[in-house]
Structures are given as C-alpha cells and as structure tokens.
Design a protein around this motif. Structure first.
Motif, PDB file in Angstrom:
ATOM      1  N   GLY A  48       0.787  -1.229   0.000  1.00  0.00           N
ATOM      2  CA  GLY A  48       0.000   0.000   0.000  1.00  0.00           C
ATOM      3  C   GLY A  48       0.817   1.276   0.000  1.00  0.00           C
ATOM      4  O   GLY A  48       0.265   2.364   0.174  1.00  0.00           O
ATOM      5  N   LYS A  49       2.118   1.168  -0.238  1.00  0.00           N
ATOM      6  CA  LYS A  49       2.991   2.342  -0.163  1.00  0.00           C
ATOM      7  C   LYS A  49       2.632   3.403  -1.212  1.00  0.00           C
ATOM      8  O   LYS A  49       2.397   4.570  -0.876  1.00  0.00           O
ATOM      9  N   SER A  50       2.613   2.992  -2.476  1.00  0.00           N
ATOM     10  CA  SER A  50       2.281   3.952  -3.533  1.00  0.00           C
ATOM     11  C   SER A  50       0.831   4.407  -3.435  1.00  0.00           C
ATOM     12  O   SER A  50       0.509   5.562  -3.752  1.00  0.00           O
ATOM     13  N   THR A  51      -0.051   3.520  -2.978  1.00  0.00           N
ATOM     14  CA  THR A  51      -1.450   3.905  -2.771  1.00  0.00           C
ATOM     15  C   THR A  51      -1.550   4.984  -1.705  1.00  0.00           C
ATOM     16  O   THR A  51      -2.334   5.934  -1.837  1.00  0.00           O
ATOM     17  N   VAL A  89       8.412  13.380  -6.277  1.00  0.00           N
ATOM     18  CA  VAL A  89       9.430  12.872  -7.200  1.00  0.00           C
ATOM     19  C   VAL A  89       9.157  11.386  -7.387  1.00  0.00           C
ATOM     20  O   VAL A  89       9.102  10.635  -6.412  1.00  0.00           O
ATOM     21  N   PHE A  90       8.986  10.977  -8.643  1.00  0.00           N
ATOM     22  CA  PHE A  90       8.603   9.605  -8.949  1.00  0.00           C
ATOM     23  C   PHE A  90       9.828   8.716  -9.181  1.00  0.00           C
ATOM     24  O   PHE A  90      10.952   9.192  -9.342  1.00  0.00           O
ATOM     25  N   PRO A 172       8.027  22.919  -0.614  1.00  0.00           N
ATOM     26  CA  PRO A 172       6.680  22.371  -0.407  1.00  0.00           C
ATOM     27  C   PRO A 172       6.437  22.108   1.076  1.00  0.00           C
ATOM     28  O   PRO A 172       7.387  21.964   1.854  1.00  0.00           O
ATOM     29  N   GLU A 173       5.186  22.050   1.454  1.00  0.00           N
ATOM     30  CA  GLU A 173       4.885  21.676   2.831  1.00  0.00           C
ATOM     31  C   GLU A 173       5.050  20.181   3.034  1.00  0.00           C
ATOM     32  O   GLU A 173       5.239  19.720   4.171  1.00  0.00           O
ATOM     33  N   LEU A 174       4.983  19.416   1.945  1.00  0.00           N
ATOM     34  CA  LEU A 174       5.215  17.980   2.012  1.00  0.00           C
ATOM     35  C   LEU A 174       5.861  17.530   0.715  1.00  0.00           C
ATOM     36  O   LEU A 174       5.374  17.812  -0.370  1.00  0.00           O
ATOM     37  N   LEU A 175       6.975  16.808   0.852  1.00  0.00           N
ATOM     38  CA  LEU A 175       7.690  16.259  -0.286  1.00  0.00           C
ATOM     39  C   LEU A 175       7.524  14.744  -0.268  1.00  0.00           C
ATOM     40  O   LEU A 175       7.863  14.081   0.721  1.00  0.00           O
ATOM     41  N   LEU A 176       6.979  14.191  -1.367  1.00  0.00           N
ATOM     42  CA  LEU A 176       6.790  12.751  -1.502  1.00  0.00           C
ATOM     43  C   LEU A 176       7.866  12.197  -2.423  1.00  0.00           C
ATOM     44  O   LEU A 176       7.920  12.542  -3.614  1.00  0.00           O
ATOM     45  N   LEU A 177       8.732  11.350  -1.890  1.00  0.00           N
ATOM     46  CA  LEU A 177       9.807  10.729  -2.650  1.00  0.00           C
ATOM     47  C   LEU A 177       9.424   9.276  -2.893  1.00  0.00           C
ATOM     48  O   LEU A 177       9.544   8.428  -2.010  1.00  0.00           O
ATOM     49  N   ASP A 178       8.935   9.007  -4.105  1.00  0.00           N
ATOM     50  CA  ASP A 178       8.321   7.721  -4.433  1.00  0.00           C
ATOM     51  C   ASP A 178       9.359   6.796  -5.064  1.00  0.00           C
ATOM     52  O   ASP A 178       9.419   6.656  -6.282  1.00  0.00           O
ATOM     53  N   GLU A 179      10.203   6.166  -4.220  1.00  0.00           N
ATOM     54  CA  GLU A 179      11.297   5.311  -4.703  1.00  0.00           C
ATOM     55  C   GLU A 179      12.138   6.056  -5.736  1.00  0.00           C
ATOM     56  O   GLU A 179      12.475   5.523  -6.793  1.00  0.00           O
ATOM     57  N   HIS A 180      12.521   7.265  -5.417  1.00  0.00           N
ATOM     58  CA  HIS A 180      13.115   8.159  -6.414  1.00  0.00           C
ATOM     59  C   HIS A 180      14.538   7.780  -6.827  1.00  0.00           C
ATOM     60  O   HIS A 180      15.071   8.351  -7.780  1.00  0.00           O
ATOM     61  N   GLN A 204      15.128  21.839   6.139  1.00  0.00           N
ATOM     62  CA  GLN A 204      14.080  21.463   7.088  1.00  0.00           C
ATOM     63  C   GLN A 204      12.774  21.125   6.361  1.00  0.00           C
ATOM     64  O   GLN A 204      11.696  21.608   6.724  1.00  0.00           O
ATOM     65  N   LEU A 205      12.902  20.290   5.338  1.00  0.00           N
ATOM     66  CA  LEU A 205      11.730  19.862   4.586  1.00  0.00           C
ATOM     67  C   LEU A 205      10.981  18.773   5.344  1.00  0.00           C
ATOM     68  O   LEU A 205      11.568  18.027   6.130  1.00  0.00           O
ATOM     69  N   THR A 206       9.694  18.702   5.108  1.00  0.00           N
ATOM     70  CA  THR A 206       8.865  17.608   5.612  1.00  0.00           C
ATOM     71  C   THR A 206       8.707  16.619   4.468  1.00  0.00           C
ATOM     72  O   THR A 206       8.240  16.986   3.394  1.00  0.00           O
ATOM     73  N   ALA A 207       9.132  15.366   4.689  1.00  0.00           N
ATOM     74  CA  ALA A 207       9.207  14.432   3.563  1.00  0.00           C
ATOM     75  C   ALA A 207       8.829  13.016   3.970  1.00  0.00           C
ATOM     76  O   ALA A 207       9.085  12.585   5.097  1.00  0.00           O
ATOM     77  N   LEU A 208       8.214  12.311   3.010  1.00  0.00           N
ATOM     78  CA  LEU A 208       7.994  10.868   3.095  1.00  0.00           C
ATOM     79  C   LEU A 208       8.767  10.237   1.956  1.00  0.00           C
ATOM     80  O   LEU A 208       8.693  10.707   0.814  1.00  0.00           O
ATOM     81  N   MET A 209       9.510   9.180   2.243  1.00  0.00           N
ATOM     82  CA  MET A 209      10.330   8.532   1.226  1.00  0.00           C
ATOM     83  C   MET A 209      10.098   7.023   1.224  1.00  0.00           C
ATOM     84  O   MET A 209      10.421   6.335   2.196  1.00  0.00           O
ATOM     85  N   ILE A 210       9.537   6.515   0.127  1.00  0.00           N
ATOM     86  CA  ILE A 210       9.397   5.075  -0.041  1.00  0.00           C
ATOM     87  C   ILE A 210      10.742   4.500  -0.466  1.00  0.00           C
ATOM     88  O   ILE A 210      11.405   5.029  -1.358  1.00  0.00           O
TER      89      ILE A 210
END
Length: 255
Positions: A48-51, A89-90, A172-180, A204-210
């Motif tokens: 469910g990571k990418s979802t 970032v994809f 950005p307020e949220l950076l999504l790093l999708d297995e980048h 000081q970015l807020t980020a989620l990284m798969i």
C-alpha cells in the motif's frame, strides 16, 4: 507536540469498487505528519505504499476517511489544487520534467509553482542562469553544465536530480519521494540519496520517502513506518528508530 501539518483519519482505499475484483488496499489508516518529519516508508510489494502516496496527493479517491491539511479537510481537493503544498518525485526519471524544455526552462517552470502567472518567454536573464547554475551545482553530477540542454537528452541520474530540484525549488509543505532512486545505478543512487538527505535536512523539509533498501530506511530520516497489507504495523521515531536493526525490520515483511 504541535498540531500535524497533515492528518489521515480512518483512510480506506478500495480499488475496483462494486465489482467482484474489489480490493481494499488501505485499511483504516490513521497517520499524522508533523513539520520537519523525514519519514522512510517500508513495505512489501502490494503493501500500500504507492497507494498511500496517491491518496495523499489526491490521485486516488478515498473510499472512506479524511485527509486534513492544517486542520482543513482536503479530501475532495484535486491533485492540481494540492500541488500548491505537495510536491512529488517519482521512480521513473522521465516523470516530473518536460523533455523538450531545457534544464533552465524546467527550473523556471518549477519556480512558478503555486503562482497564477504563465511563462512569457523562453529567454532567461544572465542573472537567472547564474542562479540556476549555482543551484544545480549542489547536485554534484555536472547538471550545472547542461542548463541549455533539452531535458530529454539528460542521463537518468541527471534527470532525476532535476526532478528533485524542481520539487524543492519552491519549498513544499510535504515532499513525496516515491522510490526516487530505485531506477538508477548503485553509484548514482547513492549520490542522489546523499544529496537528498542534505537538502531535506538543511532546508528542514517535511518528507515521506518510499524505499526498499532497509539500510537506507534506517540510516535516513527521524521516523520510519512499515506498511503491511494496507495497515501501518510499525511507526517509530528518533531513539526508538535508531535502536532498530535490519534483522528486526525483516520480521515485518510477511508474505
């Protein structure tokens, strides 16, 4: 603790609803994201990571639940509306950039994110080019020498580095790093991961990284979550995260 920047409340995502093939991918996710969090996200294929990322970015409609941004419900906001405060970032270096535009033109486009103005021309001033040259030098892969090169002619590593810069040029307020880094060779992947960590930490970015790399999940960030079959089965931060080993993480990867 301060109020979260983003809050997921009882989030369900079911694909192919109303058919015999209906499958619930996310199951009642409750998840708060705080300013300055750098969260690594682990899970097996289909966990469910990418979802999760698509739900946050607005690319998938929720079957149930809500997503809040500073307490405001954005569940019905479109992906375009959410780009005002979410960048992504994809995995594929070809995504996130305009191939026929030069590196400098792509950066100019990214600089206008969230603004109402349109690009009026493709000629950039010497000052602007100097600014972009200094910016691209931070990536350490000669991207600064290719400002006038069409993005489609870059190497995969350079194009992914550009995607990262475009996503963070306007903070950005949220950076999504999708297995980048997953599609890159090991050396280029390590270089981009090191630069990513520097940029996220310094700015000081807020980020989620798969990631599928257990060592990277433990090495980077202040927080780690593990998804299994649509549930968050582990959520640790700081000292608790630092005590984890790769062997301990492996037990969460249940077939």
């Amino acid at each position: 603790m301060t109020e979260p920047v983003f809050r997921l409340q009882d989030v369900d995502v079911t694909v192919k609803q109303g058919t015999l093939a209906a499958t619930k991918i996310l199951k009642g996710i409750n998840f708060d994201i705080y300013e300055g969090d750098f969260i690594t996200v682990l899970g097996t294929n289909g966990a469910g990571k990418s979802t999760l990322f698509n739900a946050i970015a607005g690319n998938l409609q929720l079957s149930h639940g809500h997503i809040l941004h500073h307490g405001t419900d954005i569940t019905q906001k479109s992906p375009v509306e959410r780009t005002d405060y979410i960048a992504r970032v994809f995995q594929d270096p070809k995504m996130g950039t305009a191939p026929r535009m030069t590196v400098a033109e792509n950066l100019l486009l990214a600089e206008k994110r969230g603004a109402k103005r349109r690009l009026r021309g493709r000629n950039l001033s010497k000052e602007k080019l100097a600014q972009y040259r200094e910016l691209t030098q931070t990536m350490g892969n000669n991207l600064d020498t290719r400002l006038q090169t069409a993005t489609g002619n870059l190497s995969g590593g350079q194009r992914q580095a550009l995607s990262f810069l475009m996503a963070t040029l306007v903070k950005p307020e949220l950076l999504l790093l999708d297995e980048h880094t997953a599609a890159l060779d090991p050396k280029t992947s390590e270089q981009l991961m090191t630069t990513t960590n520097q940029q996220v930490t310094q700015n000081q970015l807020t980020a989620l990284m798969i990631t599928h790399n257990l060592a990277d999940a433990l090495k980077y960030g202040n927080r780690l979550i593990v998804l299994n079959a649509g549930d968050i089965v582990l959520d640790v931060r700081n000292e608790e995260k630092a005590k984890l080993s790769e062997e301990q993480l492996l037990k969460y990867f249940i077939a």
